[in-house]
Design a protein around this motif. Structure first.
Motif, short mmCIF file in Angstrom:
data_model
loop_
_atom_site.label_atom_id
_atom_site.label_comp_id
_atom_site.label_asym_id
_atom_site.label_seq_id
_atom_site.Cartn_x
_atom_site.Cartn_y
_atom_site.Cartn_z
N ASP A 188 0.84 -1.20 0.00
CA ASP A 188 0.00 0.00 0.00
C ASP A 188 0.88 1.25 0.00
O ASP A 188 2.01 1.23 0.48
CB ASP A 188 -0.92 0.01 1.22
N LEU A 189 0.34 2.33 -0.55
CA LEU A 189 1.03 3.62 -0.55
C LEU A 189 0.26 4.56 0.37
O LEU A 189 0.24 4.38 1.56
CB LEU A 189 1.14 4.15 -1.98
N ASP A 190 -0.41 5.54 -0.19
CA ASP A 190 -1.28 6.43 0.59
C ASP A 190 -2.67 5.82 0.59
O ASP A 190 -3.47 6.07 -0.33
CB ASP A 190 -1.27 7.83 -0.04
N ALA A 191 -2.97 4.99 1.60
CA ALA A 191 -4.18 4.17 1.51
C ALA A 191 -4.83 4.00 2.87
O ALA A 191 -4.22 4.17 3.92
CB ALA A 191 -3.82 2.79 0.94
N SER A 192 -6.11 3.62 2.83
CA SER A 192 -6.86 3.38 4.06
C SER A 192 -6.78 1.92 4.50
O SER A 192 -7.26 1.57 5.58
CB SER A 192 -8.33 3.76 3.87
N LEU A 193 -6.18 1.06 3.66
CA LEU A 193 -5.97 -0.34 4.02
C LEU A 193 -4.48 -0.68 3.97
O LEU A 193 -3.77 -0.22 3.07
CB LEU A 193 -6.73 -1.27 3.06
N ASP A 194 -4.01 -1.48 4.94
CA ASP A 194 -2.67 -2.05 4.88
C ASP A 194 -2.73 -3.31 4.02
O ASP A 194 -3.58 -4.18 4.25
CB ASP A 194 -2.17 -2.40 6.28
N VAL A 195 -1.84 -3.39 3.04
CA VAL A 195 -1.86 -4.53 2.12
C VAL A 195 -0.46 -5.13 2.04
O VAL A 195 0.53 -4.42 1.85
CB VAL A 195 -2.31 -4.09 0.71
N THR A 196 -0.38 -6.44 2.18
CA THR A 196 0.86 -7.19 1.95
C THR A 196 0.50 -8.48 1.24
O THR A 196 -0.61 -9.00 1.40
CB THR A 196 1.58 -7.54 3.27
N GLY A 197 1.41 -8.99 0.44
CA GLY A 197 1.14 -10.25 -0.23
C GLY A 197 1.99 -10.45 -1.45
O GLY A 197 2.79 -9.59 -1.82
N ASP A 198 1.83 -11.61 -2.07
CA ASP A 198 2.58 -11.92 -3.27
C ASP A 198 1.78 -12.85 -4.16
O ASP A 198 0.76 -13.43 -3.74
CB ASP A 198 3.94 -12.54 -2.91
N ALA A 199 2.25 -12.99 -5.39
CA ALA A 199 1.59 -13.87 -6.35
C ALA A 199 2.61 -14.29 -7.41
O ALA A 199 3.64 -13.63 -7.59
CB ALA A 199 0.41 -13.17 -7.01
N THR A 200 2.32 -15.37 -8.09
CA THR A 200 3.17 -15.85 -9.19
C THR A 200 2.29 -16.33 -10.33
O THR A 200 1.16 -16.80 -10.11
CB THR A 200 4.09 -17.01 -8.75
N ILE A 201 2.81 -16.20 -11.54
CA ILE A 201 2.19 -16.79 -12.73
C ILE A 201 3.28 -17.54 -13.47
O ILE A 201 4.30 -16.96 -13.86
CB ILE A 201 1.57 -15.73 -13.65
N ASP A 202 3.09 -18.84 -13.65
CA ASP A 202 4.07 -19.66 -14.36
C ASP A 202 3.83 -19.61 -15.86
O ASP A 202 2.75 -19.23 -16.33
CB ASP A 202 4.00 -21.11 -13.87
N GLN A 208 -0.76 -18.51 -8.45
CA GLN A 208 -1.05 -18.56 -7.02
C GLN A 208 -0.99 -17.14 -6.48
O GLN A 208 -0.14 -16.36 -6.88
CB GLN A 208 -0.04 -19.44 -6.27
N ALA A 209 -1.88 -16.81 -5.56
CA ALA A 209 -1.90 -15.48 -4.96
C ALA A 209 -2.30 -15.58 -3.51
O ALA A 209 -3.17 -16.38 -3.14
CB ALA A 209 -2.87 -14.57 -5.71
N ASP A 210 -1.63 -14.78 -2.67
CA ASP A 210 -1.94 -14.73 -1.25
C ASP A 210 -1.76 -13.28 -0.80
O ASP A 210 -0.63 -12.79 -0.71
CB ASP A 210 -1.02 -15.66 -0.46
N VAL A 211 -2.87 -12.59 -0.54
CA VAL A 211 -2.85 -11.16 -0.20
C VAL A 211 -3.62 -10.95 1.09
O VAL A 211 -4.74 -11.46 1.25
CB VAL A 211 -3.47 -10.31 -1.33
N ARG A 212 -3.02 -10.19 2.01
CA ARG A 212 -3.67 -9.87 3.29
C ARG A 212 -3.99 -8.38 3.35
O ARG A 212 -3.16 -7.54 2.97
CB ARG A 212 -2.76 -10.26 4.45
N LEU A 213 -5.19 -8.07 3.83
CA LEU A 213 -5.66 -6.69 3.93
C LEU A 213 -6.16 -6.44 5.35
O LEU A 213 -6.82 -7.31 5.95
CB LEU A 213 -6.80 -6.42 2.95
N SER A 214 -5.85 -5.27 5.88
CA SER A 214 -6.33 -4.90 7.21
C SER A 214 -6.51 -3.40 7.28
O SER A 214 -6.00 -2.65 6.43
CB SER A 214 -5.35 -5.37 8.29
N ALA A 215 -7.22 -2.92 8.30
CA ALA A 215 -7.45 -1.49 8.45
C ALA A 215 -6.16 -0.79 8.82
O ALA A 215 -5.43 -1.23 9.72
CB ALA A 215 -8.51 -1.24 9.52
N ALA A 216 -5.84 0.32 8.10
CA ALA A 216 -4.64 1.08 8.42
C ALA A 216 -4.77 1.71 9.80
O ALA A 216 -3.78 1.84 10.53
CB ALA A 216 -4.40 2.15 7.35
N SER A 217 -5.98 2.12 10.17
CA SER A 217 -6.25 2.66 11.50
C SER A 217 -7.75 2.54 11.76
O SER A 217 -8.57 2.72 10.86
CB SER A 217 -5.80 4.12 11.61
#
Length: 258
Positions: A188-202, A208-217
């Motif tokens: 995330d950059l200037d955002a209301s959600l915290d985002v972390t995760g990764d993905a791959t395309i063979d 495969q994708a795994d992304v976690r989202l949570s409230a920034a505050s």
């Protein structure tokens, strides 16, 4: 006699180069084998610089295109052109030693609503915002991907769907590519959600994708929560997770790796 012959050969070589350099690019294109998937309209210029009213490729138009030859690339035994158009610009290069083709120094920007017109894929909601694609390097060798790196920035990511209007900020996806796989990292950059995760395309299309989202505050807005419930799995009151695996359509896999 030998000196005269050398002079004549040098003169003819200079004449041939001068004719090619000053020949309208329309005549050169008539002799070139341009892919049928590429259409050019309103071409005007010479081999070193010029304009194209529109370039259409895979239904995607590039309008008001200007190109110019980058002479400094010759020092690296490359032929390069700088291309700018109404939505961004990039540099095209061709390596005279190994035959690699490269796109670099690219920045392209499109409204997400316009991108969706080229994607025949049903979506649970209509996303909004604008996308900025930055390509540091994209190298093709023997018509296949050799290496890629860059990032995609989604500005004002949200929903633009009738009565539902959301803007949850700016997010970024960094990517690298090889002949075997693309790898993506979400943040995330200037955002209301915290985002972390990764993905791959063979290369065979598996992803495969795994992304976690949570409230920034504080708590996640109720409208944002209703949208997340459509695309993600809730792991706690203010935390969501998106886990996906499968295969991308064969056409997309071909476009990514070839």
């Amino acid at each position: 006699m030998a000196r005269l012959l050398k002079f004549l050969l040098f003169f003819l070589l200079c004449l041939a180069v001068a004719l090619v350099v000053n020949l309208p690019v329309q005549h050169l294109l008539a002799q070139a084998k341009v892919s049928r998937s590429v259409q050019l309209y309103g071409v005007d210029g010479r081999i070193f610089s010029g304009r194209v009213g529109e370039v259409a490729w895979q239904r995607v138009p590039l309008r008001n295109v200007e190109y110019r030859f980058v002479a400094s690339c010759l020092l690296k035994l490359q032929l390069c052109y700088r291309v700018d158009y109404d939505r961004g610009g990039f540099r095209l290069g061709y390596d005279l030693l190994n035959g690699d083709s490269e796109v670099s120094q690219a920045r392209l920007e499109y409204p997400v609503a316009e991108i969706l017109t080229y994607v025949n894929q049903p979506l649970p909601v209509r996303p909004g915002g604008r996308a900025e694609l930055h390509i540091d390097q994209l190298t093709m060798r023997d018509k296949s991907l050799a290496a890629a790196s860059g990032k995609l920035v989604w500005r004002n990511l949200g929903v633009d769907d009738g009565d539902v209007q959301l803007d949850i900020g700016d997010y970024q996806v960094d990517f690298t590519g090889s002949p075997e796989q693309y790898a993506f990292e979400f943040s995330d950059l200037d955002a209301s959600l915290d985002v972390t995760g990764d993905a791959t395309i063979d290369a065979d299309g598996r992803y495969q994708a795994d992304v976690r989202l949570s409230a920034a505050s504080g708590n996640i807005d109720s409208q944002v929560r209703s949208v997340l419930d459509l695309v993600a799995q809730r792991s706690s009151a203010n935390q969501y997770r998106i886990e996906r695996e499968g295969r991308v359509p064969p056409k997309i896999a071909r476009q990514l790796f070839r």
